[in-house]
Design a protein around this motif. Sequence first.
Motif, PDB file in Angstrom:
ATOM      1  N   GLY A   1       0.884  -1.251   0.008  1.00  0.00           N
ATOM      2  CA  GLY A   1      -0.190  -0.107   0.044  1.00  0.00           C
ATOM      3  C   GLY A   1       0.858   1.354  -0.073  1.00  0.00           C
ATOM      4  O   GLY A   1       1.894   1.386   0.512  1.00  0.00           O
ATOM      5  N   SER A   2       0.276   2.264  -0.714  1.00  0.00           N
ATOM      6  CA  SER A   2       1.004   3.511  -0.641  1.00  0.00           C
ATOM      7  C   SER A   2       0.869   4.441   0.703  1.00  0.00           C
ATOM      8  O   SER A   2       1.836   5.170   0.893  1.00  0.00           O
ATOM      9  CB  SER A   2       0.100   4.263  -1.908  1.00  0.00           C
ATOM     10  OG  SER A   2      -0.989   4.741  -1.545  1.00  0.00           O
TER      11      SER A   2
ATOM     12  N   ALA B   1       5.365  -2.273   8.126  1.00  0.00           N
ATOM     13  CA  ALA B   1       4.609  -3.360   7.347  1.00  0.00           C
ATOM     14  C   ALA B   1       5.562  -3.648   6.084  1.00  0.00           C
ATOM     15  O   ALA B   1       5.372  -3.087   5.087  1.00  0.00           O
ATOM     16  CB  ALA B   1       3.252  -2.644   6.715  1.00  0.00           C
ATOM     17  N   THR B   2       6.513  -4.628   6.384  1.00  0.00           N
ATOM     18  CA  THR B   2       7.391  -5.089   5.606  1.00  0.00           C
ATOM     19  C   THR B   2       7.188  -6.131   4.530  1.00  0.00           C
ATOM     20  O   THR B   2       7.805  -6.265   3.593  1.00  0.00           O
ATOM     21  CB  THR B   2       8.637  -5.212   6.454  1.00  0.00           C
ATOM     22  OG1 THR B   2       8.599  -6.316   7.381  1.00  0.00           O
ATOM     23  CG2 THR B   2       9.277  -3.986   7.197  1.00  0.00           C
ATOM     24  N   SER B   3       6.380  -6.865   5.070  1.00  0.00           N
ATOM     25  CA  SER B   3       6.007  -8.165   4.019  1.00  0.00           C
ATOM     26  C   SER B   3       4.802  -8.833   4.614  1.00  0.00           C
ATOM     27  O   SER B   3       4.181  -8.574   5.937  1.00  0.00           O
ATOM     28  CB  SER B   3       7.130  -9.287   4.556  1.00  0.00           C
ATOM     29  OG  SER B   3       6.910 -10.674   4.379  1.00  0.00           O
ATOM     30  N   HIS B   4       4.265  -9.745   3.438  1.00  0.00           N
ATOM     31  CA  HIS B   4       2.999 -10.593   3.837  1.00  0.00           C
ATOM     32  C   HIS B   4       3.121 -11.612   4.838  1.00  0.00           C
ATOM     33  O   HIS B   4       2.459 -12.289   5.391  1.00  0.00           O
ATOM     34  CB  HIS B   4       2.503 -10.982   2.374  1.00  0.00           C
ATOM     35  CG  HIS B   4       1.743 -10.110   1.688  1.00  0.00           C
ATOM     36  ND1 HIS B   4       2.292  -9.196   0.762  1.00  0.00           N
ATOM     37  CD2 HIS B   4       0.664  -9.303   1.778  1.00  0.00           C
ATOM     38  CE1 HIS B   4       1.582  -8.278   0.399  1.00  0.00           C
ATOM     39  NE2 HIS B   4       0.417  -8.398   0.809  1.00  0.00           N
TER      40      HIS B   4
ATOM     41  N   LEU C   1      -5.927  -9.549   2.980  1.00  0.00           N
ATOM     42  CA  LEU C   1      -5.033  -8.688   2.225  1.00  0.00           C
ATOM     43  C   LEU C   1      -3.691  -9.757   2.057  1.00  0.00           C
ATOM     44  O   LEU C   1      -2.653  -9.324   1.266  1.00  0.00           O
ATOM     45  CB  LEU C   1      -4.617  -7.671   2.882  1.00  0.00           C
ATOM     46  CG  LEU C   1      -5.656  -6.340   3.073  1.00  0.00           C
ATOM     47  CD1 LEU C   1      -4.979  -5.219   4.094  1.00  0.00           C
ATOM     48  CD2 LEU C   1      -5.581  -5.912   1.536  1.00  0.00           C
ATOM     49  N   GLY C   2      -3.420 -10.580   2.464  1.00  0.00           N
ATOM     50  CA  GLY C   2      -2.285 -11.741   2.322  1.00  0.00           C
ATOM     51  C   GLY C   2      -1.393 -11.608   3.505  1.00  0.00           C
ATOM     52  O   GLY C   2      -0.508 -12.396   3.472  1.00  0.00           O
ATOM     53  N   LEU C   3      -1.935 -11.150   4.458  1.00  0.00           N
ATOM     54  CA  LEU C   3      -1.114 -11.195   5.723  1.00  0.00           C
ATOM     55  C   LEU C   3      -1.509 -12.476   6.322  1.00  0.00           C
ATOM     56  O   LEU C   3      -2.130 -12.437   7.500  1.00  0.00           O
ATOM     57  CB  LEU C   3      -1.028  -9.768   6.726  1.00  0.00           C
ATOM     58  CG  LEU C   3      -0.635  -8.721   6.087  1.00  0.00           C
ATOM     59  CD1 LEU C   3      -1.618  -7.492   5.872  1.00  0.00           C
ATOM     60  CD2 LEU C   3       0.629  -8.288   6.764  1.00  0.00           C
ATOM     61  N   HIS C   4      -1.030 -13.396   6.047  1.00  0.00           N
ATOM     62  CA  HIS C   4      -1.479 -14.824   6.301  1.00  0.00           C
ATOM     63  C   HIS C   4      -0.992 -15.310   7.872  1.00  0.00           C
ATOM     64  O   HIS C   4      -1.211 -16.297   8.263  1.00  0.00           O
ATOM     65  CB  HIS C   4      -0.963 -15.931   5.532  1.00  0.00           C
ATOM     66  CG  HIS C   4       0.666 -15.985   5.352  1.00  0.00           C
ATOM     67  ND1 HIS C   4       1.375 -15.147   4.537  1.00  0.00           N
ATOM     68  CD2 HIS C   4       1.633 -16.825   5.850  1.00  0.00           C
ATOM     69  CE1 HIS C   4       2.639 -15.623   4.812  1.00  0.00           C
ATOM     70  NE2 HIS C   4       2.816 -16.467   5.575  1.00  0.00           N
TER      71      HIS C   4
END
Length: 154
Positions: free
Chosen positions: A79-80, A86-89, A113-116
């Motif tokens: 995200g912009s 927030a460095t990685s999923h 959002l993919g932050l598994h």
Amino acid sequence: MTAEGRLRAEGPVGIDELLERVREGLDRVEADTAHDAARAGEALLVDIRYAALRERDGLIPGALVVERNELEWRLDPQGSHRAPEATSHALRVVIVCNEGYASSLAAASLRQLGLHRATDLVGGFQAWRAAGLPVTELPVDGLPVTAALVTGRR
């Protein structure tokens, strides 16, 4: 099928059932476990409580404060408007709300959002405090909390 997939496929549900289903897909953590993971640099604690609760009860030292309405924008690594943390999923995120309800829904949203590895703190901030874990009290009108209580400014 994932818990999130079942939610979409089965249609409308009540909030209690939704919460139960969402929690099936989370590896929720207790306060001591969250504390240890954060201290070891293995998890990012994210406090989504609104300002009045933070002012009333204090903060978890080292937790990233992101109010709920900004959470997805701040934690999306692509995200912009992302936070530097927030460095990685693959980032392990532990969401903290006041009592552990809104945080479950927020963690599920981050997973979409993919932050598994997103999850939440069982019992929220209140469980953290009840476990005797560190809390930083916020000053009131520039006074330490104890002075603010004495002067009646709280």
